[in-house]
Scaffold this active site. Sequence first.
Site, PDB file in Angstrom:
ATOM      1  N   HIS A 175       0.830  -1.217   0.000  1.00 40.82           N
ATOM      2  CA  HIS A 175       0.000   0.000   0.000  1.00 40.82           C
ATOM      3  C   HIS A 175       0.864   1.266   0.000  1.00 40.82           C
ATOM      4  CE1 HIS A 175      -3.744  -2.254   0.691  1.00 40.82           C
ATOM      5  NE2 HIS A 175      -3.015  -3.026   1.457  1.00 40.82           N
ATOM      6  N   ASN A 189     -10.168  -3.273   1.833  1.00 43.78           N
ATOM      7  CA  ASN A 189      -9.836  -3.176   0.416  1.00 43.78           C
ATOM      8  C   ASN A 189     -11.099  -2.895  -0.389  1.00 43.78           C
ATOM      9  OD1 ASN A 189      -7.023  -3.712   0.565  1.00 43.78           O
ATOM     10  ND2 ASN A 189      -7.401  -5.908   0.667  1.00 43.78           N
TER      11      ASN A 189
END
Length: 517
Positions: A67, A140
């Site tokens: 990320h 997510n």
Amino acid sequence: MASHLHHDKTLNMSDNKKLTSASGIPYYHHEDSMSVGPRGPLLLQDFILHEKLAHFNRERIPERVVHAKGSGAYGTFTVTHDITKYTRAKLFNQMGKETRVFLRFSTVGGEKGSADTERDPRGFAVKFYTEDGNWDLVGNNTPIFFIKDPKKFPDFIHTQKRDPRTNTKSPTMMWDFWSLNPESLHQVLFLFTDRGTPYSYRHMHGFGSHTFSLINADNERFWVKFHFKTQQSIKNFTADEATRVKGEDPDWAQRDLVEAIDHGEFPRWNVKIQVMPEADAKTYRWNPFDLTKVWSHKDYPLIDVGVLELNVNPRNYHADVEQSAFAPAHVVDGISYSPDKMLQGRILSYPDAHRYRLGANFEQIPVNRCPFAVNNYQRDGHMRIDGNGGDAPNYFPNSFDDITPDPSYKNPPMELDSLVADNFDRNAEGENDHYSQPGIFYREVLSDAERKSLVSNLVGALKGVSGPKKEEIINRQLCHFFRADVGLGLAIVQGLGLDMATLASFMPRPTEADKTV
């Protein structure tokens, strides 16, 4: 004329802010280093030179292992429906109640400078600044994930990063891992639809993904999944479009989010939950704590909760987006954990990652700081900026301060299923149905056009596998596609130009789970 202009500028300088060092000391020579004569060596005593270069060397904090490339904004969560029968969490306790939030989107596998239109899951992490502390819902844009045990996570991520010899991305590594871990199939199918290349962060759903728990005022526990449904509608790039945009504007999603909010086009999501009575977990047809599975909406329909809106761009990207830190460990009263093994692992790993990147006091950084009271006995460490507790005691219990644990925040006990501690096979009999839900996803969730796009994307990706194990890896993965849906397997075989005779030699023996497909 030039002299007159210079004179006017000098007169006005008293109205300007003085240039200072980081310690607040005003100085003049910001561009010219002190030297022995115009052409001689520099002097060690030029502290400003040291300070500028030393700070510059440290401008890049260690990037996130995953990320790394992200975008974020501030906003509000507003309650629109009453769910107090399920939870006593204060942010849900009143209709119309608003809670300030910070939301960070991200890609998963790429570095900080990578393109944000890559085929990849998208992180969807929300920090709710509640009166009972900060709640981090770290999920997510997919309701599922590739693996179900956290011990596999480092190995999985290594396959998504760079080959240790070539330092390039490797389709062979990825497909080797996925083919050896059929539990990944559900997420792989999701990733290779056009949902794997969202048009923008505004045009995708978000999910808490894990199973969490809600606890109400009567100490009753309910299992819960959190959903964020975009009001902007789902919109995706095709594979070709994503590749083109990656070359034309690798910061497409970042730019889109900033410009939309700057123009007053505030993105919104409808926040919903699925609720499962605690007892149902023992009898539900799939393990409700398995991150590779979803709960059927037919079994547990979506329940409306509220609306999340993003309406303020950070004034400084590094301060707020890069330094924001989210941890599934951060839950507030009325919201708690579950036996989800991946969640249990993230409770440990996420705060640990932030302490490595940002230091032990990362929660004092403004974007991470609770805007309400923080009372504890943590002291010292790098970057302690809150007064370090002053002269108050740094131990508990003590006879001097008035900090006391509040028993009303105690959670009810959790009943365990077993007294045996062991390293249990996460894919043992009864936990090894990796094909039913991917088959349902392919047949019942995707449209004809989406199925066609999925096959095309999978074929293109599988063609990237190379090396002496190429045939073995591809055929092993094809077996998983066939077990999910025969039509899917045949379409991919045809796209790859393979024959069924070659495939048959790699076909594993069917399991009991296959018979349910």
